[in-house]
Each structure stands twice: as structure tokens, then as C-alpha cells.
Design a protein around this motif. Structure first.
Motif, mmCIF file in Angstrom:
data_model
loop_
_atom_site.group_PDB
_atom_site.id
_atom_site.type_symbol
_atom_site.label_atom_id
_atom_site.label_comp_id
_atom_site.label_asym_id
_atom_site.label_seq_id
_atom_site.Cartn_x
_atom_site.Cartn_y
_atom_site.Cartn_z
ATOM 1 N N PRO A 82 29.417 32.511 53.838
ATOM 2 C CA PRO A 82 29.089 32.144 52.451
ATOM 3 C C PRO A 82 29.174 33.324 51.483
ATOM 4 C CG PRO A 82 27.506 31.165 53.960
ATOM 5 C CD PRO A 82 28.318 32.147 54.760
ATOM 6 N N ILE A 83 28.848 34.508 51.963
ATOM 7 C CA ILE A 83 28.932 35.697 51.112
ATOM 8 C C ILE A 83 30.395 36.055 50.867
ATOM 9 C CG2 ILE A 83 28.463 38.178 51.018
ATOM 10 C CD1 ILE A 83 25.804 37.661 52.352
ATOM 11 N N ILE A 84 31.207 35.987 51.926
ATOM 12 C CA ILE A 84 32.644 36.233 51.770
ATOM 13 C C ILE A 84 33.225 35.260 50.744
ATOM 14 C CG2 ILE A 84 34.895 36.151 52.916
ATOM 15 C CD1 ILE A 84 33.243 38.554 53.759
ATOM 16 N N GLU A 85 32.822 33.989 50.847
ATOM 17 C CA GLU A 85 33.331 32.970 49.929
ATOM 18 C C GLU A 85 32.906 33.267 48.491
ATOM 19 O OE1 GLU A 85 33.214 28.124 49.163
ATOM 20 O OE2 GLU A 85 32.097 29.002 50.832
ATOM 21 N N LYS A 86 31.655 33.694 48.309
ATOM 22 C CA LYS A 86 31.195 33.983 46.946
ATOM 23 C C LYS A 86 31.958 35.165 46.354
ATOM 24 C CE LYS A 86 27.351 34.786 43.868
ATOM 25 N NZ LYS A 86 25.899 34.741 43.630
ATOM 26 N N ILE A 87 32.144 36.211 47.149
ATOM 27 C CA ILE A 87 32.884 37.378 46.652
ATOM 28 C C ILE A 87 34.309 36.976 46.302
ATOM 29 C CG2 ILE A 87 33.695 39.707 47.176
ATOM 30 C CD1 ILE A 87 31.348 39.920 49.167
ATOM 31 N N SER A 88 34.924 36.170 47.168
ATOM 32 C CA SER A 88 36.293 35.724 46.928
ATOM 33 C C SER A 88 36.393 34.933 45.627
ATOM 34 C CB SER A 88 36.775 34.857 48.107
ATOM 35 O OG SER A 88 38.066 34.349 47.854
ATOM 36 N N LEU A 89 35.468 34.001 45.411
ATOM 37 C CA LEU A 89 35.481 33.195 44.188
ATOM 38 C C LEU A 89 35.216 34.064 42.959
ATOM 39 C CD1 LEU A 89 33.573 30.012 45.438
ATOM 40 C CD2 LEU A 89 36.022 30.222 44.945
ATOM 41 N N SER A 90 34.300 35.014 43.096
ATOM 42 C CA SER A 90 34.007 35.927 41.983
ATOM 43 C C SER A 90 35.220 36.777 41.647
ATOM 44 C CB SER A 90 32.815 36.828 42.337
ATOM 45 O OG SER A 90 31.638 36.077 42.524
ATOM 46 N N LEU A 91 35.933 37.210 42.681
ATOM 47 C CA LEU A 91 37.134 38.022 42.470
ATOM 48 C C LEU A 91 38.192 37.224 41.708
ATOM 49 C CD1 LEU A 91 38.509 40.729 43.069
ATOM 50 C CD2 LEU A 91 39.327 39.760 45.224
ATOM 51 N N GLN A 92 38.339 35.947 42.055
ATOM 52 C CA GLN A 92 39.305 35.113 41.338
ATOM 53 C C GLN A 92 38.910 34.933 39.876
ATOM 54 O OE1 GLN A 92 42.100 34.586 43.029
ATOM 55 N NE2 GLN A 92 40.960 35.635 44.645
ATOM 56 N N GLN A 93 37.591 34.826 39.627
ATOM 57 C CA GLN A 93 37.114 34.734 38.246
ATOM 58 C C GLN A 93 37.484 35.984 37.458
ATOM 59 O OE1 GLN A 93 32.869 33.171 39.467
ATOM 60 N NE2 GLN A 93 33.076 32.943 37.261
ATOM 61 N N VAL A 94 37.283 37.125 38.077
ATOM 62 C CA VAL A 94 37.593 38.399 37.421
ATOM 63 C C VAL A 94 39.086 38.492 37.111
ATOM 64 C CG1 VAL A 94 37.720 40.903 37.786
ATOM 65 C CG2 VAL A 94 35.616 39.661 38.351
ATOM 66 N N LEU A 95 39.920 38.117 38.078
ATOM 67 C CA LEU A 95 41.371 38.239 37.905
ATOM 68 C C LEU A 95 41.924 37.255 36.876
ATOM 69 C CD1 LEU A 95 42.439 38.722 41.623
ATOM 70 C CD2 LEU A 95 42.221 40.462 39.853
ATOM 71 N N ALA A 96 41.151 36.206 36.587
ATOM 72 C CA ALA A 96 41.575 35.237 35.572
ATOM 73 C C ALA A 96 41.243 35.708 34.153
ATOM 74 C CB ALA A 96 40.916 33.885 35.838
ATOM 75 N N MET A 97 40.465 36.790 34.035
ATOM 76 C CA MET A 97 40.080 37.291 32.721
ATOM 77 C C MET A 97 41.261 37.985 32.052
ATOM 78 S SD MET A 97 36.337 38.922 33.652
ATOM 79 C CE MET A 97 35.022 37.925 34.351
ATOM 80 N N PRO A 98 41.637 37.564 30.855
ATOM 81 C CA PRO A 98 42.789 38.167 30.172
ATOM 82 C C PRO A 98 42.675 39.670 29.983
ATOM 83 C CG PRO A 98 42.171 36.117 29.099
ATOM 84 C CD PRO A 98 41.093 36.424 30.101
ATOM 85 N N ASP A 99 41.461 40.165 29.710
ATOM 86 C CA ASP A 99 41.329 41.608 29.488
ATOM 87 C C ASP A 99 41.526 42.396 30.773
ATOM 88 O OD1 ASP A 99 38.901 40.522 30.424
ATOM 89 O OD2 ASP A 99 37.735 42.186 29.598
ATOM 90 N N VAL A 100 41.150 41.823 31.922
ATOM 91 C CA VAL A 100 41.391 42.488 33.205
ATOM 92 C C VAL A 100 42.887 42.537 33.488
ATOM 93 C CG1 VAL A 100 41.095 42.291 35.711
ATOM 94 C CG2 VAL A 100 39.152 41.924 34.187
ATOM 95 N N GLN A 101 43.565 41.420 33.274
ATOM 96 C CA GLN A 101 45.015 41.379 33.470
ATOM 97 C C GLN A 101 45.710 42.404 32.580
ATOM 98 O OE1 GLN A 101 46.319 37.341 32.883
ATOM 99 N NE2 GLN A 101 44.876 36.516 34.366
ATOM 100 N N GLN A 102 45.241 42.513 31.335
ATOM 101 C CA GLN A 102 45.846 43.452 30.401
ATOM 102 C C GLN A 102 45.576 44.900 30.802
ATOM 103 O OE1 GLN A 102 47.976 42.638 28.073
ATOM 104 N NE2 GLN A 102 48.287 44.783 27.517
ATOM 105 N N GLN A 103 44.338 45.181 31.208
ATOM 106 C CA GLN A 103 44.005 46.544 31.644
ATOM 107 C C GLN A 103 44.865 46.970 32.823
ATOM 108 O OE1 GLN A 103 39.716 47.770 31.942
ATOM 109 N NE2 GLN A 103 39.342 45.700 31.197
ATOM 110 N N LEU A 104 45.034 46.070 33.793
ATOM 111 C CA LEU A 104 45.855 46.396 34.955
ATOM 112 C C LEU A 104 47.311 46.604 34.563
ATOM 113 C CD1 LEU A 104 44.282 43.971 37.585
ATOM 114 C CD2 LEU A 104 44.161 46.465 37.614
ATOM 115 N N LEU A 105 47.824 45.727 33.685
ATOM 116 C CA LEU A 105 49.206 45.862 33.240
ATOM 117 C C LEU A 105 49.443 47.174 32.513
ATOM 118 C CD1 LEU A 105 50.106 42.276 31.965
ATOM 119 C CD2 LEU A 105 51.182 43.498 33.857
#
Length: 321
Positions: A261-284
Motif C-alpha cells: 500500500p505504501i508503494i502504491e501511494k508513492i507511485s500514485l503521488s509520483l504520477q500526480q507530481v509528473l502531471a504538474m505543468p510546472d514540474v514538466q517545464q522545470q525538467l524540460l
């Protein structure tokens, strides 16, 4: 009666799982990076760590512990309590190259970690010292064939992804380049800028600022697509060079035994972060590309790259021991 007890036990079990999932994290999370500050793995990790901190309401502290190609940091995580409060950023070197490159590791690379998810791809650029009289990788191949044994390429150390990228390029083009290993990417970059070596394969994230400042020149992007951080630099394939693609990636892992369950929560949280436009822009902007996926996708990527690089390591009898 037995059926009722079994049902009650099942409900209790799932209630405990749900509680474990929602309660995490209950204290600051340590995110281990097996490299020093300022490199591609460190920079990408800090972008994600900041957003996870905001999402969870708990600090996610990046802990840099370099040494032995990242193995020092990985050993620490392998021995950590598997409760999700110690995590690891792995890259192609630590997870796919080191298991073959190092004859002895103080942890079992097959069982010590649970992959959570990929979060970034790190395209590599073939960077050159400004005094080298070529404008791109195609001209470099011509120049190298006319001056055999006179060109050198730097790396962050024997067997790391920059080293194997150089070897892949040599195999694909049939040219002779002298490998000059350094103790870390920072030292390699410094000597490249100074003109003491001619070439370096490194992430766009690490090199783009030096290229834009005119301290280095980019001869080609080593991935299949151009990158927005260096939009005018062609790929190797565009220059007629095939079979030489290389690069790295970043992903989160946890110590083996961390509850699902912890692995699943981290995974879902990571997907939330990667969907953030500012995160995508910072990485780019840094030369990385936000890239998500499931834990199973990450497992498959690690295995595929391990097979790819094992062939190069074994064929050339490379070793870091």
C-alpha cells in the motif's frame, strides 16, 4: 460462523491496508541520491522531492551519498527500515550497469529494492571542447578517422553510463577514441571545458548551461529525439549515425519489504507530481523529460537496459573492481 469470521478478518485486513496507505508518511522522508550535488540525478531528484513534500505535508530530504558509482548510497538504502521513509533515486548506472560492472556488491541488486516508478528521462548530448575543429558528430567521425588515436573522451568513471555511451559510439562508428576516466562528472566537465580532453557524453541537464554560455559545443543529441533545452542540436540519427543512442533515466525505488500500500501511494503521488505543468517545464528547461509509468513498466526498463549494457561490459571485459 466461520464464514462470518473470515469475512470480518478480510474487512479488517483491508482496513489496515487502507490505514497504512493514508497514514503514510508520518515523518520526514529521506530520498537517497548516490551521487554528489549538482549532477543530473541530483537536480532532477530535487525537483520531484520538493513537490512530494508539498503533496504529503512532510519534508522529503535529499541525501547525497556518492562513492563506488552510487553503490555506497544504495547499500545504505538496502539496509534501511522498509517503511517508505527511506527511498532511493536510481538511474541507468546504479540499477542496470553496476550489477554487471561490479563483481562484488554489498547488497543483492536483484532483491534489495522494489521499483516504484520512472520519473524522468535524461537525454545525453555529445559535448566537445570549443577548440575541437568540428561542428557536429558526423564531422567528428571524419576527423577521428583522419587522426586515429588523437582524440579522447572523458567520463565520470569506469563503467558509468558516460563511459558506456562513449564505447557505444566507438562501436557504431568504428573510430578510435581514448577513454579518460575521472572521479566524478564534475571533474570530467571541468577538464573538458579547459580543453584537456576533447569529448564527453553527459546528460543535457548537466551540460546545457555550459553549452549556452559558449564554454562547450554540442555535436549531437544521443537520444532518438531532439530536446527542447537545445532545440538546434541534431540527433545522431539525423547526422547519419545509427546504433549509437544512449542516455539515462531517473526513478524511485524503496527497500525490499516495503508494504505494497505504501508503494502504491508513492507511485500514485509520483504520477500526480509528473502531471504538474510546472514540474514538466522545470525538467524540460534542465534538459530532462518528465516520464511516468507503473512499477511494472519500471521493472521492465531496468531489465532491458541491464541486458543491453551487460553485453558491452562483458564483450569489452570492463570492470570497476
Amino acid at each position: 460462523m466461520k464464514k462470518k469470521i473470515a469475512t470480518a478478518m478480510a474487512l479488517l485486513f483491508y482496513a489496515v491496508l487502507a490505514t497504512a496507505q493514508t497514514a503514510y508518511p508520518v515523518k520526514p522522508v529521506k530520498l537517497m541520491v548516490g551521487a554528489g550535488p549538482g549532477g543530473g540525478t541530483d537536480i532532477g531528484t530535487r525537483i520531484v522531492a520538493q513537490k512530494l513534500s508539498q503533496l504529503w505535508g512532510q519534508s522529503v530530504v535529499v541525501d547525497n551519498k556518492s562513492g563506488a558509482g552510487g553503490n555506497v548510497g544504495l547499500e545504505v538504502v538496502s539496509r534501511a527500515k522498509p517503511d517508505g521513509h527511506t527511498l532511493l533515486t536510481g538511474n541507468v548506472g546504479t540499477q542496470s550497469i553496476n550489477p554487471t560492472l561490479y563483481k562484488k556488491l554489498n547488497y543483492n541488486p536483484d532483491t534489495a529494492f522494489v521499483p516504484i516508478g520512472l520519473f524522468a528521462e535524461l537525454p545525453f548530448v555529445m559535448a566537445a571542447t570549443t577548440s575541437l575543429p568540428v561542428a557536429n558528430a558526423r564531422e567528428l567521425v571524419t576527423y577521428a578517422k583522419a587522426h586515429p588515436g588523437q582524440l579522447s573522451y572523458a567520463s565520470s568513471g569506469n563503467g558509468g553510463s558516460p563511459h558506456l555511451s562513449g564505447e557505444t559510439f566507438k562501436i557504431a562508428t568504428g573510430i578510435d577514441l581514448l577513454h579518460v576516466p575521472y572521479k566524478g562528472g564534475g571533474a570530467a566537465m571541468t577538464d573538458l571545458i579547459a580543453g584537456n580532453v576533447h569529448l564527453l557524453f553527459a546528460s543535457v541537464l548537466e551540460t546545457s548551461a555550459h553549452i549556452k554560455a559558449g564554454k562547450l559545443k554540442a555535436l549531437a543529441i544521443a537520444s532518438k529525439k531532439r530536446v527542447s533545452a537545445l532545440p538546434d542540436v541534431p540527433t545522431l540519427q539525423e547526422l547519419g549515425i545509427t546504433g549509437a543512442e544512449s542516455g539515462s533515466w531517473l526513478g524511485l525505488l524503496a527497500p525490499s519489504g516495503t508494504p505494497a500500500p505504501i508503494i502504491e501511494k508513492i507511485s500514485l503521488s509520483l504520477q500526480q507530481v509528473l502531471a504538474m505543468p510546472d514540474v514538466q517545464q522545470q525538467l524540460l528547461e534542465q534538459g530532462a523529460v518528465a516520464q511516468g509509468g507503473t512499477p511494472a513498466d519500471f521493472v521492465a526498463l531496468i531489465a532491458a537496459d541491464r541486458k543491453k549494457y551487460a553485453r558491452i561490459i562483458l564483450d569489452h571485459r570492463l570492470s570497476a573492481d
